[in-house]
Design a protein around this motif. Structure first.
Motif, PDB file in Angstrom:
ATOM      1  N   LEU A 223      -3.581  -6.779  -2.305  1.00 56.17           N
ATOM      2  CA  LEU A 223      -4.467  -5.630  -2.115  1.00 56.17           C
ATOM      3  C   LEU A 223      -5.803  -6.069  -1.544  1.00 56.17           C
ATOM      4  CD1 LEU A 223      -3.727  -3.721  -5.428  1.00 56.17           C
ATOM      5  CD2 LEU A 223      -3.190  -2.941  -3.132  1.00 56.17           C
ATOM      6  N   THR A 224      -6.377  -7.105  -2.150  1.00 53.78           N
ATOM      7  CA  THR A 224      -7.676  -7.561  -1.673  1.00 53.78           C
ATOM      8  C   THR A 224      -7.554  -8.116  -0.265  1.00 53.78           C
ATOM      9  OG1 THR A 224      -7.535  -8.639  -3.813  1.00 53.78           O
ATOM     10  CG2 THR A 224      -9.693  -8.494  -2.810  1.00 53.78           C
TER      11      THR A 224
ATOM     12  N   GLN B 270      -2.518  -7.952  -6.804  1.00 51.98           N
ATOM     13  CA  GLN B 270      -3.968  -7.963  -6.652  1.00 51.98           C
ATOM     14  C   GLN B 270      -4.416  -8.725  -5.408  1.00 51.98           C
ATOM     15  OE1 GLN B 270      -6.305  -9.758  -9.677  1.00 51.98           O
ATOM     16  NE2 GLN B 270      -8.124  -8.705  -8.919  1.00 51.98           N
TER      17      GLN B 270
ATOM     18  N   LYS C 169     -11.418  -8.671  10.485  1.00 55.34           N
ATOM     19  CA  LYS C 169     -10.837  -8.831  11.821  1.00 55.34           C
ATOM     20  C   LYS C 169     -11.868  -8.811  12.943  1.00 55.34           C
ATOM     21  CE  LYS C 169      -8.338  -5.642  13.253  1.00 55.34           C
ATOM     22  NZ  LYS C 169      -7.478  -4.643  12.753  1.00 55.34           N
TER      23      LYS C 169
ATOM     24  N   THR D 174      -7.323   0.219   4.569  1.00 53.74           N
ATOM     25  CA  THR D 174      -7.906  -0.959   5.184  1.00 53.74           C
ATOM     26  C   THR D 174      -8.891  -0.507   6.246  1.00 53.74           C
ATOM     27  OG1 THR D 174      -5.868  -0.916   6.402  1.00 53.74           O
ATOM     28  CG2 THR D 174      -6.143  -2.678   4.850  1.00 53.74           C
ATOM     29  N   VAL D 175      -9.912  -1.267   6.386  1.00 48.99           N
ATOM     30  CA  VAL D 175     -10.965  -0.866   7.310  1.00 48.99           C
ATOM     31  C   VAL D 175     -10.576  -1.247   8.733  1.00 48.99           C
ATOM     32  CG1 VAL D 175     -13.341  -1.186   7.946  1.00 48.99           C
ATOM     33  CG2 VAL D 175     -12.688  -1.099   5.569  1.00 48.99           C
TER      34      VAL D 175
ATOM     35  N   PHE E  94       0.824  -1.210   0.000  1.00 50.30           N
ATOM     36  CA  PHE E  94       0.000   0.000   0.000  1.00 50.30           C
ATOM     37  C   PHE E  94       0.863   1.268   0.000  1.00 50.30           C
ATOM     38  CE2 PHE E  94      -3.657  -2.600   1.417  1.00 50.30           C
ATOM     39  CZ  PHE E  94      -4.560  -2.140   0.487  1.00 50.30           C
TER      40      PHE E  94
ATOM     41  N   GLY F  78      -5.388  -7.267   1.914  1.00 51.23           N
ATOM     42  CA  GLY F  78      -5.153  -6.155   2.824  1.00 51.23           C
ATOM     43  C   GLY F  78      -6.457  -5.549   3.288  1.00 51.23           C
ATOM     44  N   ILE F  79      -7.381  -5.387   2.321  1.00 53.94           N
ATOM     45  CA  ILE F  79      -8.662  -4.810   2.690  1.00 53.94           C
ATOM     46  C   ILE F  79      -9.428  -5.795   3.554  1.00 53.94           C
ATOM     47  CG2 ILE F  79     -10.854  -4.044   1.751  1.00 53.94           C
ATOM     48  CD1 ILE F  79      -9.065  -3.065  -0.660  1.00 53.94           C
ATOM     49  N   ALA F  80      -9.302  -7.080   3.218  1.00 50.66           N
ATOM     50  CA  ALA F  80     -10.011  -8.104   3.988  1.00 50.66           C
ATOM     51  C   ALA F  80      -9.454  -8.205   5.409  1.00 50.66           C
ATOM     52  CB  ALA F  80      -9.913  -9.450   3.279  1.00 50.66           C
TER      53      ALA F  80
ATOM     54  N   GLU G  33     -18.468  -0.594   7.721  1.00 52.77           N
ATOM     55  CA  GLU G  33     -17.717  -0.320   6.500  1.00 52.77           C
ATOM     56  C   GLU G  33     -18.257   0.929   5.798  1.00 52.77           C
ATOM     57  OE1 GLU G  33     -18.377  -3.386   7.405  1.00 52.77           O
ATOM     58  OE2 GLU G  33     -16.482  -4.485   7.254  1.00 52.77           O
TER      59      GLU G  33
ATOM     60  N   GLY H 103      -8.356  -6.002   7.383  1.00 53.37           N
ATOM     61  CA  GLY H 103      -8.959  -5.021   8.271  1.00 53.37           C
ATOM     62  C   GLY H 103     -10.435  -5.275   8.479  1.00 53.37           C
ATOM     63  N   ALA H 104     -11.104  -5.650   7.397  1.00 50.37           N
ATOM     64  CA  ALA H 104     -12.558  -5.714   7.468  1.00 50.37           C
ATOM     65  C   ALA H 104     -13.037  -6.937   8.239  1.00 50.37           C
ATOM     66  CB  ALA H 104     -13.136  -5.724   6.050  1.00 50.37           C
TER      67      ALA H 104
ATOM     68  N   ALA I   5     -15.378  -7.034   0.851  1.00 49.44           N
ATOM     69  CA  ALA I   5     -14.639  -7.655   1.945  1.00 49.44           C
ATOM     70  C   ALA I   5     -15.529  -7.729   3.181  1.00 49.44           C
ATOM     71  CB  ALA I   5     -13.369  -6.865   2.243  1.00 49.44           C
TER      72      ALA I   5
END
Lengths: 274, 327
Positions: free
Chosen positions: A264-265, A261, A274, B4-5, A200, A267-269, B242, A271-272, B207
């Motif tokens: 990146l995905t 790719q 968790k 990131t969330v 990132f 990485g977003i996952a 989100e 955080g989301a 996500a």
């Protein structure tokens, strides 16, 4: 009314929408390989008659694109490495060391990350001139290391806050110092998150515009983004040149995208979910 | 930009962890010696963020051309801002950017994410989902300068692809000077920004949907709930955290937007697409009214930080309420 009938309209609609997203890329690629004469004759929407690569070559040489790529790689790579290092030091103290007043320290880092760069740009420009760092790649590396580390600290602190404490306690009992615990245990265990962060940081820094535009004025120091943005701002390019520039600007981004790719995905996952 | 969330739940758990270690008797941990690890970070932050930020705020109370000694002028710059029509116009344009970069992408991203997750994945497989998601996300990895080059060429009045396309399908009379017409330029920039921004909420929402219990959907489907009802009653409430993060983050990005305006229109024609960040940039470096530029960026900072604090506060409150409901 079977599902087969109801199934496809949604797919078709989404495919059309997705096409709309990628058409600009395709149209640029198509026109970057047209000769000026062909472009003038057939306009932007025709398919190319052959591969005309002189436009790309001319543009590459004219702006010394290799140098710009090198600058961007050097700056983004250094920032990614340094910012991750700085983030983990901060996060180690906050997430695992639980230093006194850590909530405030954390809030401070978050606010620093949200600060608009406009509120820093003139003093940074002025101070870098005072200390002789103006128009050096180092100046941009320093500034972005700190800005990215603000976000990294924020994210890593909460990740390290959940770090299994038994492992650390065990290592401490075995006589490991704090520095050893950090290097031998925390860093290796957190490697996936650190990898995501550095990807990132790399891409964000690659795409930055305002500060590099102000700080890097000489041709030899400019990044890809700044070189292309300045050219475009001056409106010096003809249509074929514009497309060559656009294609050469898109390609590295595309390479990162394909290479990272999954990171990146994920990485977003990370955080989301968790 | 991508982010990131962060759900902030970790902290609660972390705090629990500390009480456990602390309650163990006879082993006081020398907690503050960890502070040394903060030293490089804090010093770097002082030099790169705190000092420049304070300088900027200080300069905003002075008349300064960037050379010589700044002259204290108190609130003069701020008073001037109040009467500056260009300044207010730039802030009005910011609101349009919030619509284009936060409101629209969030709304469209929600529907797209739900459709991809709930419909396409079920009927057409995860490969199709991955490809479609990649298409939507692609503009997000592009440097904004490059996106600007691409779009200003597509939107060019003569030989621009959009106008050529309109001509080709028999709508030649719809041709416009998309970026050069003062009445249209802002809308064109907004359109480009929707294109740039859409992938971010989409990917975050997908996500987020990944952690929704599939049984919820199955139960709703068995009860005969259609797609829209499932969207309203399951998808939306489930990924509310989100949505909060994305809206806050995108709104801040919209208030800061600079590169796109620089490359697409340079704030023109006639200031029709000027935004505060570009306005402060030209005031600093073209008009060299550093004091005035500093005042503009200070106001922008106050607005952004206020928004961020309100947003974070609302988010924490929503999360607390949620936790309360669950226990």
């Amino acid at each position: 009314m079977t599902t087969a009938v109801r199934r496809y309209p949604v797919l078709v609609a989404l495919v059309i929408a997705a096409l709309f997203m990628v058409v600009p890329f395709l149209i640029v690629a198509v026109n970057a390989v047209k000769s000026p004469a062909e472009y003038a004759q057939n306009g932007p929407l025709s398919l190319p008659e052959g591969m005309y690569l002189d436009g790309l070559k001319d543009f590459w040489e004219r702006v010394d694109y290799g140098q710009k790529l090198f600058n961007s790689l050097l700056i983004s790579g250094s920032v990614a490495a340094l910012a991750v290092a700085l983030s983990i030091l901060n996060a180690y103290a906050i997430g695992i060391g639980r230093v006194r007043g850590r909530t405030w320290v954390l809030a401070f880092f978050v606010l620093a990350n949200m600060l608009p760069q406009e509120a820093l740009v003139y003093p940074v420009y002025y101070l870098s001139k005072e200390v002789g760092l103006y128009d050096t790649r180092l100046s941009v590396i320093i500034v972005f290391t700190v800005i990215q580390a603000a976000f990294g600290t924020y994210l890593l602190s909460s990740v390290l806050g959940q770090f299994p404490r038994e492992i650390i306690e065990a290592a401490r009992i075995d006589g490991a110092g704090k520095w050893q615990v950090l290097w031998r245990i925390v860093v290796p265990v957190s490697r996936p998150t650190l990898g995501v962060l550095s990807v990132f940081f790399f891409i964000w820094t690659w795409n930055e515009f305002l500060l590099p535009l102000v700080m890097l004025i000489s041709n030899d120091n400019q990044t890809v983004s700044v070189a292309l943005g300045v050219l475009q701002g001056q409106r010096l390019m003809d249509a074929t040149m514009t497309n060559a520039a656009a294609l050469l600007g898109v390609l590295p981004a595309l390479v990162f995208f394909l290479a990272f790719q999954r990171t990146l995905t994920r990485g977003i996952a990370v955080g989301a979910v968790k | 930009m991508t982010v990131t969330v962060e759900r902030g739940r970790g902290q609660g758990r972390g705090r629990g962890g500390r009480t456990v270690t602390k309650s163990r008797p006879g082993r006081p941990r020398p907690r503050d010696s960890y502070a040394l690890f903060l030293l490089p970070g804090v010093l770097a932050f002082l030099a790169v963020i705190v000092v420049p930020f304070l300088m900027n705020t200080g300069v905003s109370f002075t008349e300064w051309q960037g050379v010589g000694t700044p002259e204290w002028s108190g609130l003069a710059n701020y008073r001037e801002l109040m009467d500056d029509a260009d300044f207010w116009a730039s802030f009005r344009h910011s609101l349009f950017m919030v619509v284009a970069m936060a409101a629209v992408p969030t709304a469209v991203g929600l529907v797209l994410a739900a459709a991809l997750f709930d419909h396409i994945a079920k009927h057409h497989g995860s490969k199709v989902v991955a490809v479609l998601r990649a298409c939507f996300y692609l503009p997000q990895v592009l440097p904004i300068a490059v996106a600007g080059i691409v779009w200003s060429w597509i939107l060019a009045p003569e030989n621009g692809s959009l106008n050529e396309l309109l001509d080709a399908v028999g709508l030649g009379s719809w041709q416009q000077d998309w970026l050069g017409d003062p009445d249209l330029a802002l809308w064109s920039v907004m359109g480009v920004m929707v294109w740039v921004q859409l992938g971010f909420p989409l990917v975050v929402f997908m996500a987020g949907l990944g952690r929704v219990d599939p049984q919820l959907y199955e139960a709703a489907e068995l009860d005969g709930a259609g797609w829209w009802r499932r969207f309203w009653h399951i998808t939306l409430p489930q990924i509310r955290p989100e949505i909060h993060v994305v809206l806050l983050w995108c709104t801040i990005a919209a208030l800061k937007v600079f590169g796109a305006v620089y490359v697409l229109t340079k704030g023109g024609p006639g200031g029709a697409t000027d935004v505060p960040s570009y306005f402060s940039f030209t005031t600093f470096f073209e008009k060299t009214q550093v004091g005035y530029g500093a005042a503009i960026s200070t106001v922008l900072t106050v607005i952004i930080l206020a928004l961020a604090l309100i947003g974070l506060g609302l988010q924490t409150r929503a999360e607390d309420a949620e936790e309360g409901l669950r226990t």
